[in-house]
Motif scaffolding. Sequence first.
Motif, PDB file in Angstrom:
ATOM      1  N   ILE A  76     -17.100-135.585  54.175  1.00  0.00           N
ATOM      2  CA  ILE A  76     -16.340-136.995  54.032  1.00  0.00           C
ATOM      3  C   ILE A  76     -15.251-137.206  54.883  1.00  0.00           C
ATOM      4  CG2 ILE A  76     -17.661-137.466  51.750  1.00  0.00           C
ATOM      5  CD1 ILE A  76     -14.919-136.540  50.652  1.00  0.00           C
ATOM      6  N   PHE A  77     -14.817-138.253  54.828  1.00  0.00           N
ATOM      7  CA  PHE A  77     -13.653-138.537  55.950  1.00  0.00           C
ATOM      8  C   PHE A  77     -13.542-137.862  57.296  1.00  0.00           C
ATOM      9  CE2 PHE A  77     -12.219-136.995  51.426  1.00  0.00           C
ATOM     10  CZ  PHE A  77     -12.595-138.191  50.753  1.00  0.00           C
ATOM     11  N   LEU A  78     -14.793-137.801  57.741  1.00  0.00           N
ATOM     12  CA  LEU A  78     -15.013-137.016  59.081  1.00  0.00           C
ATOM     13  C   LEU A  78     -13.878-137.195  59.900  1.00  0.00           C
ATOM     14  CD1 LEU A  78     -18.822-137.157  59.461  1.00  0.00           C
ATOM     15  CD2 LEU A  78     -17.378-135.279  58.414  1.00  0.00           C
ATOM     16  N   LEU A 106     -11.573-123.698  55.555  1.00  0.00           N
ATOM     17  CA  LEU A 106     -10.413-123.632  56.639  1.00  0.00           C
ATOM     18  C   LEU A 106     -10.991-123.911  58.187  1.00  0.00           C
ATOM     19  CD1 LEU A 106      -8.746-120.195  55.485  1.00  0.00           C
ATOM     20  CD2 LEU A 106      -7.830-122.354  55.810  1.00  0.00           C
ATOM     21  N   PRO A 107     -11.851-123.188  58.684  1.00  0.00           N
ATOM     22  CA  PRO A 107     -12.192-123.625  60.028  1.00  0.00           C
ATOM     23  C   PRO A 107     -12.553-125.098  60.281  1.00  0.00           C
ATOM     24  CG  PRO A 107     -13.895-122.214  59.176  1.00  0.00           C
ATOM     25  CD  PRO A 107     -12.750-122.355  58.108  1.00  0.00           C
ATOM     26  N   ILE A 108     -13.040-125.759  59.201  1.00  0.00           N
ATOM     27  CA  ILE A 108     -13.496-127.330  59.218  1.00  0.00           C
ATOM     28  C   ILE A 108     -12.239-128.118  59.155  1.00  0.00           C
ATOM     29  CG2 ILE A 108     -14.721-128.900  58.160  1.00  0.00           C
ATOM     30  CD1 ILE A 108     -16.407-126.519  56.860  1.00  0.00           C
ATOM     31  N   LEU A 109     -11.495-127.618  58.589  1.00  0.00           N
ATOM     32  CA  LEU A 109     -10.112-128.739  58.408  1.00  0.00           C
ATOM     33  C   LEU A 109      -9.292-128.454  59.627  1.00  0.00           C
ATOM     34  CD1 LEU A 109      -9.060-128.006  54.658  1.00  0.00           C
ATOM     35  CD2 LEU A 109     -10.295-129.848  55.636  1.00  0.00           C
ATOM     36  N   HIS A 110      -9.411-127.274  60.513  1.00  0.00           N
ATOM     37  CA  HIS A 110      -8.489-127.047  61.559  1.00  0.00           C
ATOM     38  C   HIS A 110      -9.111-128.120  62.623  1.00  0.00           C
ATOM     39  CE1 HIS A 110      -6.056-123.911  60.644  1.00  0.00           C
ATOM     40  NE2 HIS A 110      -6.936-122.956  60.170  1.00  0.00           N
ATOM     41  N   GLN A 112     -10.803-131.215  61.879  1.00  0.00           N
ATOM     42  CA  GLN A 112     -10.784-132.665  61.184  1.00  0.00           C
ATOM     43  C   GLN A 112      -9.420-132.846  60.894  1.00  0.00           C
ATOM     44  OE1 GLN A 112     -13.701-132.638  58.040  1.00  0.00           O
ATOM     45  NE2 GLN A 112     -15.438-132.156  59.414  1.00  0.00           N
ATOM     46  N   PRO A 113      -8.927-134.177  60.880  1.00  0.00           N
ATOM     47  CA  PRO A 113      -7.841-134.809  60.311  1.00  0.00           C
ATOM     48  C   PRO A 113      -7.588-134.906  58.923  1.00  0.00           C
ATOM     49  CG  PRO A 113      -9.022-136.477  61.400  1.00  0.00           C
ATOM     50  CD  PRO A 113      -9.772-135.517  61.293  1.00  0.00           C
ATOM     51  N   LYS A 114      -7.809-133.915  58.495  1.00  0.00           N
ATOM     52  CA  LYS A 114      -7.671-133.843  56.908  1.00  0.00           C
ATOM     53  C   LYS A 114      -6.534-132.971  56.263  1.00  0.00           C
ATOM     54  CE  LYS A 114     -12.591-134.587  56.402  1.00  0.00           C
ATOM     55  NZ  LYS A 114     -13.722-133.694  56.051  1.00  0.00           N
ATOM     56  N   THR A 115      -5.922-132.993  55.304  1.00  0.00           N
ATOM     57  CA  THR A 115      -5.055-132.184  54.769  1.00  0.00           C
ATOM     58  C   THR A 115      -5.273-132.212  53.289  1.00  0.00           C
ATOM     59  OG1 THR A 115      -3.469-132.556  56.475  1.00  0.00           O
ATOM     60  CG2 THR A 115      -2.641-131.283  54.506  1.00  0.00           C
ATOM     61  N   LEU A 116      -5.218-131.050  52.718  1.00  0.00           N
ATOM     62  CA  LEU A 116      -5.465-130.944  51.062  1.00  0.00           C
ATOM     63  C   LEU A 116      -4.062-130.624  50.605  1.00  0.00           C
ATOM     64  CD1 LEU A 116      -8.425-130.925  52.242  1.00  0.00           C
ATOM     65  CD2 LEU A 116      -8.835-129.175  50.366  1.00  0.00           C
ATOM     66  N   VAL A 117      -3.761-131.480  49.564  1.00  0.00           N
ATOM     67  CA  VAL A 117      -2.343-131.150  48.760  1.00  0.00           C
ATOM     68  C   VAL A 117      -2.844-130.466  47.270  1.00  0.00           C
ATOM     69  CG1 VAL A 117      -0.393-132.017  48.144  1.00  0.00           C
ATOM     70  CG2 VAL A 117      -0.890-132.401  50.423  1.00  0.00           C
ATOM     71  N   PHE A 118      -2.293-129.641  46.868  1.00  0.00           N
ATOM     72  CA  PHE A 118      -2.571-129.355  45.499  1.00  0.00           C
ATOM     73  C   PHE A 118      -1.228-129.349  44.837  1.00  0.00           C
ATOM     74  CE2 PHE A 118      -5.834-127.202  48.079  1.00  0.00           C
ATOM     75  CZ  PHE A 118      -6.961-127.515  47.126  1.00  0.00           C
ATOM     76  N   ILE A 119      -1.347-130.127  43.577  1.00  0.00           N
ATOM     77  CA  ILE A 119       0.186-130.077  42.764  1.00  0.00           C
ATOM     78  C   ILE A 119      -0.017-129.354  41.636  1.00  0.00           C
ATOM     79  CG2 ILE A 119       1.799-131.619  41.654  1.00  0.00           C
ATOM     80  CD1 ILE A 119       0.631-133.702  43.679  1.00  0.00           C
TER      81      ILE A 119
END
Length: 499
Positions: A76-78, A106-110, A112-119
């Motif tokens: 999603i959010f390609l 990891l290799p996919i997010l490199h 794509q313009p996505k960032t995952l934030v964990f709180i």
Amino acid sequence: MSFEEEIVLFIKSKAPFIYVISTEEERVEYALRKLMTFKLKRVVYIWDFVNGFNPKVSNETYKRNPFEALSKVRNIFLQIPSLIIFKDFYSFFPDLSISRELKSLLPILHKQPKTLVFINNQKISTSELQDKFVFIEFGLPSFSEIEKELNRLCNTLGISLKSELFNLIINSCKGLSLEKIRYLIAKSIAAKKKLDLSTVNLIIQEKKQIISRTEILEFWQPNENLDDIGGLDGLKSWLSKRKLHFSEVAKNYGLPVPRGILLVGVQGTGKSMTAKAIANDWFLPLLRLDTGRLFGGVVGESERRIREMIEISESLSPCILWIDEIEKSFTPTTQTGDSGTTNRVLSTLLTWLAEKQAFVFVVATANALENIQLELIRKGRFDEIFFLDLPNKNERKSIFEVQLKMFRPESWELYNINELSKLTPFFSGAEIKQLIIEAMYQAFSEGREFKTQDIINEIDNSIPLAKLQQESIQKLQAWARSGKIRLGSIDTSSTNKEN
């Protein structure tokens, strides 16, 4: 570097997983949304265990299914620049399927313009995942954030505060979350229908509860004032000029962050009392460090405790940190046979004293010259080092007056203070107080009011510590008067002649 600047840097450098350590989810989410909207132009998605994704993803929310939610990120959010915030994920990291999916992403997010934030308020405990994340701490509200929130609350409630009280409340709120600040302000208004000094006391009580959960620091509620200390006019003058150095005005003026003072001197000359009086006069919480509790039996425990002490102190800033008899825990003799633990703890403490940026004013006390580590008295650890000598005649008069006013506020002038001060060379302030107490016991046992003669009798029957340890005290006095240390008393000439 601010939180916002670090987040921007991480995202621009294509960090796929950002882990934000904070207890304030709401504040973190607000800050990230604001940053994405106005600066990075990214879409924000939020996932939590109960509600799933908000907004929905492919008409699904993926409630109560952390693995499925994580796996959907790849499809999603390609090509849409996005920030995906995951809450409630801390407990799932040890799960093999979760850790494997994160590695696969990891290799996919490199690409794509996505960032995952964990709180979460705790750091990941799974060692194999730690190097996959970049970690950032979201600090407690700053002075300006608290000021903005307090202004908002006052405007909403129609309350007007004097600037001095306004700044005092802001300073006392530092170290607390915005949610806790709102609750305490509401509680104060519900009880008093206004904000005043009782609001500050309420906030300090809340900080006391936070401290009570630790085993290293003790929260003290002092009643002493600087006016209760007889003599030490040099030290009092120095402190009076620094009473407002915790304010935002002082910071804007360019004054450096205050470090603290080291008080060296004869026992009973008011070192501990001074620490308490500073906290009371400056309306700051007083934390006492029990250095004995720093050292644990388990390997690495002592180092962990000194780091915890620093974190707690800084989170409750501005505050006073009182380290009593600091020389007893960091003497050369304690550094042998402990596998270097004492050296490592001392090194951590010294580095913090020299480099701390938080408004933690350290008041350390020491009795013995020969046991003070040279590293502690090196310039840069403390703003100033003061020597508190035995009181001279004028100071003893002041001490007798202060103590007699406390015990006999209506009749203290009936006592011959001038004569008592002449008869008590070598006596410390604590010993003078004890003379009065012993005279009171004697008179009370005889069913009468105590008089000047009762105190004189106690003087004749007492041997001050300065006479029992005359050689070591004279050595300490000689070192202090060599010009290497600042004197707590302005006029020591009479002390020199008497003692």
